[in-house]
Design a protein around this motif. Sequence first.
Motif, PDB file in Angstrom:
ATOM      1  N   SER A  74      39.787  31.690  26.381  1.00  0.00           N
ATOM      2  CA  SER A  74      38.248  33.009  26.814  1.00  0.00           C
ATOM      3  C   SER A  74      38.232  32.822  25.249  1.00  0.00           C
ATOM      4  O   SER A  74      39.624  33.972  24.140  1.00  0.00           O
ATOM      5  CB  SER A  74      38.046  33.618  27.302  1.00  0.00           C
ATOM      6  OG  SER A  74      38.708  32.588  28.446  1.00  0.00           O
ATOM      7  N   THR A  78      34.961  37.804  25.267  1.00  0.00           N
ATOM      8  CA  THR A  78      35.108  37.860  26.787  1.00  0.00           C
ATOM      9  C   THR A  78      36.152  38.897  26.881  1.00  0.00           C
ATOM     10  O   THR A  78      35.312  39.657  28.508  1.00  0.00           O
ATOM     11  CB  THR A  78      34.580  35.964  27.452  1.00  0.00           C
ATOM     12  OG1 THR A  78      33.426  36.120  26.969  1.00  0.00           O
ATOM     13  CG2 THR A  78      35.202  36.019  28.182  1.00  0.00           C
ATOM     14  N   THR A  82      37.058  43.211  29.500  1.00  0.00           N
ATOM     15  CA  THR A  82      38.109  42.956  30.956  1.00  0.00           C
ATOM     16  C   THR A  82      38.192  44.658  30.450  1.00  0.00           C
ATOM     17  O   THR A  82      38.921  45.248  31.609  1.00  0.00           O
ATOM     18  CB  THR A  82      39.181  42.363  30.719  1.00  0.00           C
ATOM     19  OG1 THR A  82      39.424  42.309  29.897  1.00  0.00           O
ATOM     20  CG2 THR A  82      38.814  40.500  30.966  1.00  0.00           C
ATOM     21  N   SER A  85      34.712  46.627  32.472  1.00  0.00           N
ATOM     22  CA  SER A  85      34.562  45.978  33.501  1.00  0.00           C
ATOM     23  C   SER A  85      34.891  47.297  33.512  1.00  0.00           C
ATOM     24  O   SER A  85      34.639  47.370  34.867  1.00  0.00           O
ATOM     25  CB  SER A  85      34.674  45.090  33.745  1.00  0.00           C
ATOM     26  OG  SER A  85      36.573  44.421  33.400  1.00  0.00           O
ATOM     27  N   SER A 129      41.175  33.470  35.884  1.00  0.00           N
ATOM     28  CA  SER A 129      40.514  32.977  34.843  1.00  0.00           C
ATOM     29  C   SER A 129      40.173  34.625  34.310  1.00  0.00           C
ATOM     30  O   SER A 129      40.408  35.334  34.634  1.00  0.00           O
ATOM     31  CB  SER A 129      39.168  32.336  34.954  1.00  0.00           C
ATOM     32  OG  SER A 129      38.806  32.722  36.482  1.00  0.00           O
ATOM     33  N   ALA A 130      39.375  34.581  33.590  1.00  0.00           N
ATOM     34  CA  ALA A 130      38.998  35.176  32.377  1.00  0.00           C
ATOM     35  C   ALA A 130      37.789  35.395  33.242  1.00  0.00           C
ATOM     36  O   ALA A 130      37.386  37.783  33.304  1.00  0.00           O
ATOM     37  CB  ALA A 130      38.188  35.271  31.018  1.00  0.00           C
ATOM     38  N   GLU A 131      36.676  35.235  33.701  1.00  0.00           N
ATOM     39  CA  GLU A 131      35.625  35.635  34.956  1.00  0.00           C
ATOM     40  C   GLU A 131      36.170  36.454  36.096  1.00  0.00           C
ATOM     41  O   GLU A 131      36.120  37.459  36.344  1.00  0.00           O
ATOM     42  CB  GLU A 131      34.785  34.177  35.343  1.00  0.00           C
ATOM     43  CG  GLU A 131      34.132  33.752  33.829  1.00  0.00           C
ATOM     44  CD  GLU A 131      34.390  33.255  33.159  1.00  0.00           C
ATOM     45  OE1 GLU A 131      34.482  33.051  32.048  1.00  0.00           O
ATOM     46  OE2 GLU A 131      35.810  32.334  33.779  1.00  0.00           O
ATOM     47  N   LEU A 132      37.028  36.214  37.056  1.00  0.00           N
ATOM     48  CA  LEU A 132      38.062  36.750  37.636  1.00  0.00           C
ATOM     49  C   LEU A 132      38.646  37.355  37.350  1.00  0.00           C
ATOM     50  O   LEU A 132      38.223  38.181  38.107  1.00  0.00           O
ATOM     51  CB  LEU A 132      38.547  35.094  38.561  1.00  0.00           C
ATOM     52  CG  LEU A 132      37.864  34.220  39.327  1.00  0.00           C
ATOM     53  CD1 LEU A 132      38.968  33.227  40.089  1.00  0.00           C
ATOM     54  CD2 LEU A 132      37.570  35.465  40.229  1.00  0.00           C
ATOM     55  N   ILE A 134      37.874  39.435  34.906  1.00  0.00           N
ATOM     56  CA  ILE A 134      36.679  41.077  34.369  1.00  0.00           C
ATOM     57  C   ILE A 134      36.457  41.645  35.787  1.00  0.00           C
ATOM     58  O   ILE A 134      35.873  42.494  36.064  1.00  0.00           O
ATOM     59  CB  ILE A 134      35.329  40.127  33.636  1.00  0.00           C
ATOM     60  CG1 ILE A 134      35.824  39.598  32.366  1.00  0.00           C
ATOM     61  CG2 ILE A 134      34.247  41.800  34.335  1.00  0.00           C
ATOM     62  CD1 ILE A 134      34.494  39.021  31.869  1.00  0.00           C
ATOM     63  N   ALA A 135      36.173  40.716  37.070  1.00  0.00           N
ATOM     64  CA  ALA A 135      36.142  41.115  38.207  1.00  0.00           C
ATOM     65  C   ALA A 135      37.016  42.449  39.208  1.00  0.00           C
ATOM     66  O   ALA A 135      36.335  43.225  39.253  1.00  0.00           O
ATOM     67  CB  ALA A 135      35.482  40.336  39.690  1.00  0.00           C
TER      68      ALA A 135
END
Length: 466
Positions: A74, A78, A82, A85, A129-132, A134-135
């Motif tokens: 990433s 991005t 993290t 968020s 993953s970076a998206e998870l 972040i969540a």
Amino acid sequence: MSESGPSTASSPGPSPEPSSPKSPADPATRAPLAAARRTGLLVTFVLGGLTALPPLSMDMYLPALPEVTTALSSPAATVQLTLTSCLAGMALGQLVIGPMSDKWGRRRPLLTGMAVYVLATAICALAPSAELLIAFRLLQGLAGAAAIVIARAVVRDLYEGVEMARFFSTLMLISGTAPIIAPLIGGQVLRFADWRGVFLVLTAVGLALTLLVWRSLGETLPPGRRQTGGVGAALRTMRGLLGDQVFAGYTLAGGFAFAVLFSYISASPFVVQEIYGASPQAFSLLFGLNSVGLIAVGQVNGKLLVGRVSLDKALAAGLAVITAASVALLLMSAGVFGEAGLVPVAAALFVLMSAMGLVLPNTNAQALMRTPHAAGSASALLGTSSFLVGAVASPLVGIAGEDTAVPMALVQLSCSLLAVACFLGLCRPWRAREAMAAPGAPDAAEAPAGPPASSGPPASGAPGAP
């Protein structure tokens, strides 16, 4: 512990129901709080640990940011989300948990938030993953908000006036060690494990702190002092707090100052390691040195200045130094003085970080001194403003890529100037000095501005109290 019996701070159960509502100035209400204060070192250690949780959650992770960009394939912008968020979660969580603690007391919301924090942090270590990531960092921040918002509210429960300002500076001696220790631990963890190991260590820290709170910190808000009503009442309370121009001024000034700090936290791993070629261990040492400066100035504020110099004068000096350091960083980053090396940039960052020891405790104390009737909601607004502004500032520092420090310096200077504008335009400290100079008024050096008249009778020991 007090020899007269268990104190409020050490009793795991709620305070007994009083026969009628009590004000903070009432002797029957203040007696258990005085007992809690006598536990001294224990209360300071627990509250310091709670206020240290946010910097632990972010700073221990900083040396791993470049590795995360590679491991999760990433871009840096991005991965910096993290941090954003987690910060945004802590901001929003405080808006919910602060009023909850005014209604139900401090202990139950704190323990619930800490338990969820431990679970969310453990899940972060497994994110594919970076998206998870972040969540889950968002969830971690939402839960971790309980620590910082309730810690500030507990300080307001136990202390008043100049004594509260001194205690906030004392807390920095403990909570301020987190930015020193966290990157050092993170750098050392990366020698033996990957970035996921950092989150496993954070999980262990959160679990230990949760157990300490459960065993050592009792209820500090007696039932007679709790707020009644539902969501509507909480919103009305917050609207009333924001309607106080001076409270809003200190809140916004502290928020923009925190944005200066967080822009440094977010950008410094890339500035120091990628632009200036420092190793993760060298970055950790520099980061720790800056935190030593913040702690040292915070102790000078609490031990030497508070009670001798008005909080507004100390705050003004801190804002002036932060602004000057931001100007110097922008000029060096833009190449006005030629190609600046790591040493002058690190020196400017050290000055900037150290001056935060004058700004952060004094904005908190001045704002909370005006809100004895709703410390949880006031603490939530203080924290939310700081974390939201910081969350907005975080992605801006990387907007021009990883090859220049100009965005970081520009964000720092802009936020510094906004903090000064809020302090001068809304707080208008010269009016407080004029009021203190009136015949019969308390000395300005020892009695900063107290709560507004609409807040009800001032607490004993607060300015204007008998």
